[in-house]
Enzyme design. Structure first.
Site, short mmCIF file in Angstrom:
data_model
loop_
_atom_site.label_atom_id
_atom_site.label_comp_id
_atom_site.label_asym_id
_atom_site.label_seq_id
_atom_site.Cartn_x
_atom_site.Cartn_y
_atom_site.Cartn_z
N GLU A 84 -15.72 35.40 13.42
CA GLU A 84 -14.87 34.95 14.52
C GLU A 84 -15.61 34.46 15.76
O GLU A 84 -15.11 33.62 16.50
CB GLU A 84 -13.97 36.11 14.96
CG GLU A 84 -13.05 36.61 13.89
CD GLU A 84 -12.35 37.86 14.35
OE1 GLU A 84 -11.16 37.78 14.64
OE2 GLU A 84 -13.01 38.91 14.45
N GLY B 272 0.81 -1.22 0.00
CA GLY B 272 0.00 0.00 0.00
C GLY B 272 0.84 1.27 0.00
O GLY B 272 0.33 2.36 -0.23
N VAL C 54 6.03 2.64 3.84
CA VAL C 54 7.28 2.97 3.13
C VAL C 54 7.20 4.41 2.62
O VAL C 54 8.16 5.18 2.74
CB VAL C 54 7.49 1.98 1.96
CG1 VAL C 54 8.66 2.42 1.10
CG2 VAL C 54 7.73 0.57 2.49
N LEU D 17 -19.83 37.67 11.32
CA LEU D 17 -19.87 36.47 12.17
C LEU D 17 -18.64 35.59 12.05
O LEU D 17 -18.63 34.47 12.54
CB LEU D 17 -21.10 35.65 11.79
CG LEU D 17 -22.42 36.33 12.10
CD1 LEU D 17 -23.55 35.65 11.39
CD2 LEU D 17 -22.66 36.32 13.59
C1 LIG Z 1 -2.31 8.52 7.54
C2 LIG Z 1 -2.03 7.19 8.18
C3 LIG Z 1 -2.79 6.82 9.28
C4 LIG Z 1 -2.55 5.59 9.90
N1 LIG Z 1 -3.30 5.26 10.99
C5 LIG Z 1 -3.08 4.08 11.59
C6 LIG Z 1 -3.84 3.69 12.72
O1 LIG Z 1 -4.72 4.41 13.18
N2 LIG Z 1 -3.56 2.50 13.31
C7 LIG Z 1 -2.59 1.67 12.82
O2 LIG Z 1 -2.40 0.61 13.37
N3 LIG Z 1 -1.87 2.00 11.76
C8 LIG Z 1 -2.09 3.18 11.13
N4 LIG Z 1 -1.33 3.52 10.05
C9 LIG Z 1 -0.26 2.61 9.62
C10 LIG Z 1 -0.79 1.65 8.55
O3 LIG Z 1 -1.61 0.70 9.15
C11 LIG Z 1 0.41 0.97 7.91
O4 LIG Z 1 1.15 1.96 7.27
C12 LIG Z 1 -0.03 -0.04 6.87
O5 LIG Z 1 -0.79 -1.03 7.42
C13 LIG Z 1 1.15 -0.59 6.13
O6 LIG Z 1 0.68 -1.37 5.04
P1 LIG Z 1 1.19 -1.13 3.55
O7 LIG Z 1 0.64 -2.20 2.71
O8 LIG Z 1 0.88 0.23 3.10
O9 LIG Z 1 2.74 -1.29 3.76
P2 LIG Z 1 3.93 -0.84 2.81
O10 LIG Z 1 4.28 0.57 3.09
O11 LIG Z 1 3.64 -1.17 1.41
O12 LIG Z 1 5.06 -1.80 3.36
C14 LIG Z 1 5.48 -1.74 4.69
C15 LIG Z 1 6.60 -2.73 5.00
O13 LIG Z 1 6.09 -4.05 4.95
C16 LIG Z 1 6.92 -4.88 4.16
N5 LIG Z 1 6.04 -5.83 3.49
C17 LIG Z 1 4.83 -5.56 2.97
N6 LIG Z 1 4.27 -6.68 2.50
C18 LIG Z 1 5.17 -7.66 2.67
C19 LIG Z 1 5.18 -9.04 2.38
N7 LIG Z 1 4.15 -9.64 1.80
N8 LIG Z 1 6.25 -9.74 2.71
C20 LIG Z 1 7.30 -9.15 3.31
N9 LIG Z 1 7.36 -7.86 3.62
C21 LIG Z 1 6.30 -7.13 3.31
C22 LIG Z 1 7.62 -3.93 3.23
O14 LIG Z 1 8.86 -4.47 2.85
C23 LIG Z 1 7.75 -2.69 4.06
O15 LIG Z 1 8.93 -2.76 4.82
C24 LIG Z 1 -1.55 4.74 9.40
C25 LIG Z 1 -0.79 5.11 8.27
C26 LIG Z 1 -1.04 6.33 7.67
C27 LIG Z 1 -0.22 6.72 6.48
#
Ligand SMILES: Cc1cc2nc3c(=O)[nH]c(=O)nc-3n(C[C@H](O)[C@H](O)[C@H](O)COP(=O)(O)OP(=O)(O)OC[C@H]3O[C@@H](n4cnc5c(N)ncnc54)[C@H](O)[C@@H]3O)c2cc1C
Ligand code: FES
Ligand code: FES
Length: 1339
Positions: free
Chosen positions: A1271, A267, A271, A1269
């Site tokens: 403020e 997603g 990263v 209004l």
């Molecule tokens: C605005 C914002 C709000 C958020 N709020 C919350 C919250 O309220 N609560 C919470 O818990 N989290 C929160 N998060 C964090 C979010 O849950 C994590 O960023 C997200 O789950 C990561 O998933 P991704 O697929 O985007 O990871 P990526 O960014 O794509 O990858 C993350 C890491 O996982 C590794 N990886 C991914 N898939 C695999 C795989 N299949 N095998 C091996 N390694 C892998 C990658 O190498 C990388 O190091 C928030 C993030 C943002 C940006």
């Protein structure tokens, strides 16, 4: 593997092919810069604001289904879009073709003000409707949870979206079988609907129907492509980065074996932010594309196996489905996961983020990992070497090499076991805001009794947010095995766990005592939850919970929002075409919603344009020893770097005060974020890269003054001190029954306008002319400061403002400095220069609302009459003067709010500290000064044993009276607002209901509070109130109007067109307004202080009347003619069809020597009553209901006026409850974006909101008797503060805690929890002050 692949995706139904794609490019800049689709906005760049929301659609060849989901374009790498269809706001409708019903309704329901958040809102809503054409209210609230709006307060946006729901009028709560429509407000009497009042600001009948068949179809080509089996890994590359997209598992494993250090980007929500904000760089990225094995969902005998690529949103659906199908005893873990998935981030992030990415990134505040860890989950890994399984346990979470993935391994899927009989799992979290906010502490807890004997056989407890990784309390749990589930076990568990999960006083993130308390509060909740289930399962063996303790169990529940509005219909005697008094939609509303409204950074690139970025100080007080530019200058694309040696200092004058401020510092810095260099390069990327290579050596200086207290100690003040005195305070103190002394500290506030500071300066190439396009509230200041820096006369510099994406006071002085430097660069190089601040830079550099310390000494009688008040106000001004002394002055002049204090003295100081200098923010001192006074009154009431509202009533102005500066006021409408608010809110009945609730619930408390408002409107001097306008009539009968006011969301241009329409008796459609410019209206005053429409409206009216007077003979000769006829006739008779209009300003003066004057023209009156519920164990609060009654005089446009009231109210509510700036002890601001600084989101608004306007009243001097209004509503937000205060007070009284209760603002979950003292707050270890360095300090 296919090298040098072409990237192919669709945007708004059009194919996009990129041959040389740079993998570092995100979709947002690609849309905006490359495709010139500027409807999608930049608000934060980190997934936190939703301004960049687009819809992404993908076809799954296996399920044959298309998935539409909302996504943040700012975090979507374009390389990840191969085969996807992107829909932006431009793709769903436009004024040139056909607008989409979502766009139409959000605009017509007045859901747009500045409009900057609107495209994101539209796309979130649109995506919901693509998936659910008739959504429920829950789906609607959920869909908008990741979108922030700083202007509207969300109510009108919800109203617009509700029109798509099946049962739009109803709350859908059906509590006790009845909904809001059946039971009235809270079961108590509702508003009386009168004939003369209106309850709707829009008419649903005129809305276009939603016709799903009209939507863009998914491109067939993409379906065919997806069905093709012969796809190969695609590789995209630039000099810096290679992006590898394997399409089969085998290729994925090969890629990972070849590049073991490359992240597997799913997603990109982990990263992406790391690369952007932490400067982490990966030369190779592996991003699997639709690999079947990573998307499995298997039900085995032992549990569920979920593929690593499954998104968190899909996971939520899967779990919801499983929990519906399987018996509850098997789904304990799934219920717990579902609970967290409902609040984790917003829908955009949940749809982008994958389960695998979430687990592997192992964020310390991950919501899911603590649960998965206690649930004995296992991870299925695969590499070229083969398969293996590892447990998701503490070692894995700590990244111990022996328990972690090997670099070449991929996480394929996760096994989540079913729960067993007598096994229970719970999830807990507390954040600064209930939704879309990382948890401060979260927890997963699991207990297994083996059989129904209540003896703990297995216990597993994990916490997030309390250390660098998720932490399991393993030893404690081990020690508790074999113990019966009773209070002794709980007590032992709390002590053991506090010992094991210990947090040092200086722990990152701060809030240490709060976190310690949450650790045990959650445990207590778990204990009660399990006890209750045990009791339900076996009522004979397990005792009942005392009913009042049951209140600890449930989380604060949200019902669905609903609102009522009451305003007066336009005067029946008005001409039918006269728009004054009608709820006319914002002039740009539809364009906001289609993305066609142009903001500064939406302007196309100008030939040879450069980009400017700043290098700022990283030290709060230091000597600059050296600045080394050599490396930065040597980078490609870098054109120049400006330092203080190039630029002169500027002298700014704020009324009677002048201050000299260096634009760029050379010798010394006085705060973190002070501007030092301006880097100018061919592109934004090059400029930013170079800025990071500027090397500055500092030598710290002493003393470092950050807090108000330190400033007082060091006598570090801006001069002069101000004082206001009325009556004889010292004598009065001798007469009173009681005296109390107290103080309250109030934190600052970030403007958080959605559009960051933006400017584009274009040298014209001749006669030293220069055009400045800028998002500002004060074009004249930009013109002056630019002319002074360029050493040219003002007539060479023209400043143009089309519209501003929110300002709130933050785009006055600060913008001037930024624009002057940008103009200097443009002039020096003879090339256009653009400067757009990133959110983090903006928050750091530009300051915000002043933090305040208020000290009070009140002398009062036992019946609540306050006879003497002696106060001291201190604000934290920061390093430079800016408007800080004005803020102090306004605070002093407005501090009495609605009360007559017969003897009053207040002195005020602006403290000079080493923080970024604070500036104007909506309310300008009143929200702080008013809070201090109300806090004092609340304390007096407690001392007298009287309800606060009674003491408020006793001390309120009565009819004709005099302010402390001896200006006469007539308080009739104040009293009317107060009484009407009491009545419409059913205050007395609800107070009794709140008391009953509190007596029956020990861990939840409700609070109710009502505050009055008297907001003086005026700008302090006649000259500061002058305004001008220019009206042209063209020969076709159309009119162009220009005035000095800036459109920043408040709808001033709409009101001005209404004025022209009334005066010239012409339809709104014949009148146009192009924007504000120093070229058409010179010498404008800043737009602010609630008076923009007042003052400019009078000038516009004046211009129209001049024209009418001139044209009167022509019109009377042909009274049935049209404007076209009259214009032509006037032209033929050589009568000018253009007129300027002028208003000289309201009479206004104040003599600070005598403390007397007439600084204000009129007063806005109002009252607000708010009810909240708090969770004493976690500090969470829920805004249940707010009633607001306002006296707005005669509303020119009730939709815009109600929009200002409620938008300001919600901004005020944020100020007083959740918006918290954190500074390090070295003066570094931590809270630099929406992920750290929480403004109210949709989950924060009161579940019920009722706004009513008093019947019109005469106001002879103002525009059609209207009142400004902009403020005043901010202050009404403190009704929520005092409602929480009331609830905490009830908790403390029940616990036998003595007063006085002094609570500082903002009343965050931390402060609420820590004020509700109980055995858990007593149990936690406390650190001796001075024995550690705290993470943050209150400033
Ligand atoms: C605005 C914002 C709000 C958020 N709020 C919350 C919250 O309220 N609560 C919470 O818990 N989290 C929160 N998060 C964090 C979010 O849950 C994590 O960023 C997200 O789950 C990561 O998933 P991704 O697929 O985007 O990871 P990526 O960014 O794509 O990858 C993350 C890491 O996982 C590794 N990886 C991914 N898939 C695999 C795989 N299949 N095998 C091996 N390694 C892998 C990658 O190498 C990388 O190091 C928030 C993030 C943002 C940006
Ligand atoms: S700009 Fe993308 S979420 Fe804020
Ligand atoms: S209208 Fe939502 S941020 Fe301005």
């Amino acid at each position: 593997m296919e090298r040098g692949a072409e990237l192919l995706f669709y945007v708004n139904g059009r194919k996009v092919i990129e041959k040389n794609v740079d993998p570092e490019t995100m979709l947002l800049p690609y849309l905006r810069k490359k495709l010139r689709l500027t409807g999608t906005k930049y608000g934060c760049g980190g997934g936190g604001c939703g301004a960049c929301t687009v819809m992404i659609s993908r076809y799954n060849p296996i399920t044959k289904k298309i998935r539409h989901y909302p996504a943040n374009a700012c975090l979507t790498p374009i390389c990840s879009l191969y085969g996807a269809a992107v829909t932006t706001v431009e793709g769903i409708g436009s004024t040139k073709t056909r607008i989409h019903p979502v766009q139409e309704r959000i605009a017509k329901c007045h859901g747009t003000q500045c409009g900057f958040c609107t495209p994101g809102m539209v796309m979130s809503m649109y995506t919901l409707l693509r998936n659910h054409p008739e959504p429920t209210l829950s789906q609607l609230n959920d869909a908008l949870g990741g979108n922030l709006c700083r202007c509207t307060g969300y109510r009108p946006i919800i109203d617009a979206c509700k029109t798509f729901c099946k049962t739009s009028g109803c709350c859908q709560s059906k509590e006790n079988g009845v909904c809001c429509l059946d039971q009235g407000i809270n079961g108590l009497p509702e508003f009386e609907e009168g004939n003369e009042t209106s309850l709707k600001l829009f008419s649903e009948e005129e809305f276009l129907p939603l016709d799903p068949t009209q939507e863009l179809i998914f491109p067939p080509e993409l379906m065919t492509m997806a069905e093709k089996k012969t796809q190969k890994t695609r590789i995209f590359g630039s000099d810096q980065m290679t992006w590898i997209s394997p399409v089969t598992l085998k290729e994925l494993l090969e890629a990972k074996a070849k590049y073991p250090q490359a992240p597997v980007v799913m997603g990109n929500t982990s990263v992406g932010p790391d690369m952007k904000f932490k400067g982490i760089f990966y030369p190779v990225i592996i991003s699997p594309d639709r690999i079947e094995e990573l998307s499995v969902v298997n039900y085995t005998d032992n549990g569920l196996t979920v593929g690593a690529a499954v998104s968190l949103a899909e996971m939520k659906d899967i779990l919801a489905n499983v929990t519906r199908k399987l018996p509850e005893e098997k789904t304990q873990m799934y219920h717990a996961l579902l609970k967290h998935l409902g609040t984790l981030a917003g829908p955009q992030i949940r749809n982008m983020a994958s389960l695998g990415g979430h687990i592997v990134s192992r964020h310390p505040d991950s919501d899911l990992n603590p649960l998965l860890a206690v649930g004995n989950c296992t991870l299925n890994l695969l590499s070229k070497e083969g398969k293996r399984q590892i447990p998701l346990n503490e070692q894995f979470l700590r990244k111990c090499p022996s328990a972690d993935l090997k670099p070449e391994e991929i996480l394929i899927s996760v096994n989540i076991p079913y729960s067993r009989k007598w096994e229970f799992v719970s999830a807990f979290r507390q954040a600064q805001r209930q939704q879309n906010a990382l948890a401060i502490v979260n927890s997963g807890m699991r207990v297994c009794f083996g059989k129904g004997d209540g003896i703990v056989r297995e216990l597993s407890i994990a916490y997030g947010g309390v250390g660098p990784t998720t932490i399991l309390a393993k030893n404690s749990c081990q020690k508790l095995i074999g113990r019966p589930w009773n209070e002794e076990m709980l007590d032992a568990a709390c002590r053991l766990i506090l010992d094991e999960v210990s947090l040092p006083g200086s722990a990152p993130g701060g809030k240490v005592e709060f976190k310690r308390t949450l650790i045990v509060s959650f445990l207590f909740k778990f204990y009660l939850e399990v006890s209750q289930i045990l009791k339900e399962m076996d009522p004979v063996h397990y005792p009942s919970l005392a009913s009042k303790y049951e209140s600890a169990l449930e989380d604060l529940r949200s019902r669905h929002y609903w609102s009522t509005l009451k305003y007066q219909n336009a005067d029946l005697k008005q001409l039918s075409q006269d728009p004054i008094g009608h709820p006319i939609m914002h002039l740009s509303g539809i364009k906001h919603a289609t993305g066609e409204a142009v903001y500064c950074d939406d302007m196309p690139v100008v030939d040879r344009e450069l980009f400017l970025t700043f290098v700022t100080s990283s030290r709060a007080r230091a000597k600059i020893v050296s600045i080394d530019l050599s490396e930065a200058l040597s980078l490609p694309g870098v054109v120049d770097i400006l330092t203080g040696e190039h630029l002169p200092g500027i002298t700014t004058t704020f009324g009677f005060l002048t201050d000299t401020e260096q634009l760029l510092s050379t010798d010394e810095v006085s705060c973190v974020g002070q501007l030092i260099c301006a880097v100018i390069a061919d592109s934004e990327v090059q400029a930013k890269r170079a800025a990071q290579r500027v090397k500055i050596v500092y030598r710290d200086l002493e003393p470092l003054i950050l807090t108000i207290e330190e400033a007082i100690q060091n006598k570090s003040f801006f001069k002069p001190e101000r004082k206001l005195e009325y009556g004889n305070v010292d004598e009065a103190f001798k007469m009173v029954d009681q005296i109390l002394e107290g103080e309250i500290h109030m934190g600052g506030q970030e403007h958080f306008y959605m559009e960051t500071q933006s400017m584009l300066v274009v040298p014209k190439g001749e006669d030293q002319e220069i055009d400045v396009y800028v998002s500002t509230q004060f074009p004249k200041y930009i013109q002056d400061i630019t002319a002074s820096v360029l050493n040219v006369s003002a007539n060479k510099v023209m400043c143009h403002v089309k519209r501003v994406g929110g300002a709130f006071g933050g785009k006055v002085t600060k913008t001037g400095i930024l624009a002057a430097i940008t103009a200097f660069a443009a002039n020096k190089h003879g090339r256009p220069v653009r400067c757009i601040l990133e959110r983090g830079e903006d928050i750091l550099i530009t300051g915000g609302r002043h933090p305040y310390l208020g000290k009070y000494k009140a002398g009062f009688m036992n019946d609540g009459r306050i006879l003497a008040l002696d106060m001291e106000h201190y604000n934290n001004a920061g390093a430079f003067l800016d408007e800080s002394l004005f803020v102090i002055e306004m605070g002093l002049l407005k501090l009495e709010n609605a009360y007559k204090f017969p003897n009053l003295r207040c002195r005020g100081w602006a403290c000079r500290t080493n923080l970024p200098s604070n500036t104007a923010l909506r309310g300008f001192g009143f929200p702080q000064a008013g809070l201090i006074t109300e806090a004092c009154i609340t304390e007096v009431a407690a001392k007298c044993g009287l309800p606060p509202e009674k003491v408020r009533t006793i001390n309120m102005f009565k009819e004709i009276d005099q302010t402390p500066y001896k200006q006469e006021i007539n308080a009739k409408n104040l009293i009317q607002c107060w009484k009407e608010c009491m009545a419409t809110s059913s205050y007395t009945l609800r107070k009794a209901a709140v008391e009953k609730f509190n007596s029956e619930n020990y861990w939840k408390k409700k609070g109710l509070a009502m505050v009055p408002l008297k907001f003086p409107v005026g700008v302090g001097s006649v000259a500061a109130g002058q305004a001008a306008a220019l009206v042209h009539i063209y020969l076709d009968g159309s009119v162009l109007v220009t005035h000095g006011g800036i459109e920043m969301g408040q709808g001033v241009h709409t009101k001005m067109i209404q004025v022209v329409s009334r005066e010239l008796k012409m339809p709104l459609s014949s009148i146009h307004l192009r924007g504000t410019s120093t070229e058409t209206v010179p010498n404008t005053n800043p737009s602010g202080g609630s008076v923009v429409a007042d003052l400019n409206g009078l000038a516009v009216k004046d211009a129209c009347q001049t024209l009418l007077k001139r044209l009167e003979p022509i019109i009377s000769k042909n009274p049935r003619g049209t404007w076209k006829d009259w214009a032509q006739a006037a032209f033929n008779e050589s009568i000018s069809l253009s007129a300027t209009g002028y208003f000289r300003g309201y009479e206004s003066n104040i003599n600070w020597e005598t403390g007397e004057g007439h600084p204000f023209e009129y007063f806005v009156y109002g009252a607000a009553c708010s009810e909240v519920e708090i969770d004493c164990l976690t500090g969470a609060h829920k805004n249940i209901r707010t009633d607001i009654v306002m006296d707005v005089g005669y509303s020119i446009n009730p939709a815009l006026d109600i929009g200002q009231i409620e938008g300001a109210f919600i901004q005020g509510m944020g100020l007083y409850t959740i918006e918290e700036l954190n500074y390090s002890p070295q003066g570094v601001l931590y809270t630099r974006g929406p992920n750290q600084y929480k403004i109210p989101a949709i989950c924060d608004i009161p579940m019920e909101l009722h706004i009513s306007l008093l019947p019109p009243s005469e106001n002879s001097n103002t525009l059609y008797s209207s009142k400004g209004l902009g403020e005043s509503g901010i202050f009404l937000g403190c009704s929520v503060f005092f409602a929480i205060h009331d609830a905490i007070s009830a908790a403390r009284q029940e616990r036998g805690l003595p007063g006085p209760l002094r609570l500082n603002s903002p009343l965050t979950p931390e402060k609420i929890r820590m004020a509700c003292e109980d055995k858990f707050t007593k149990m936690i270890p406390r650190d001796e002050p001075g024995s550690y360095v705290p993470w943050s300090i209150p400033i």
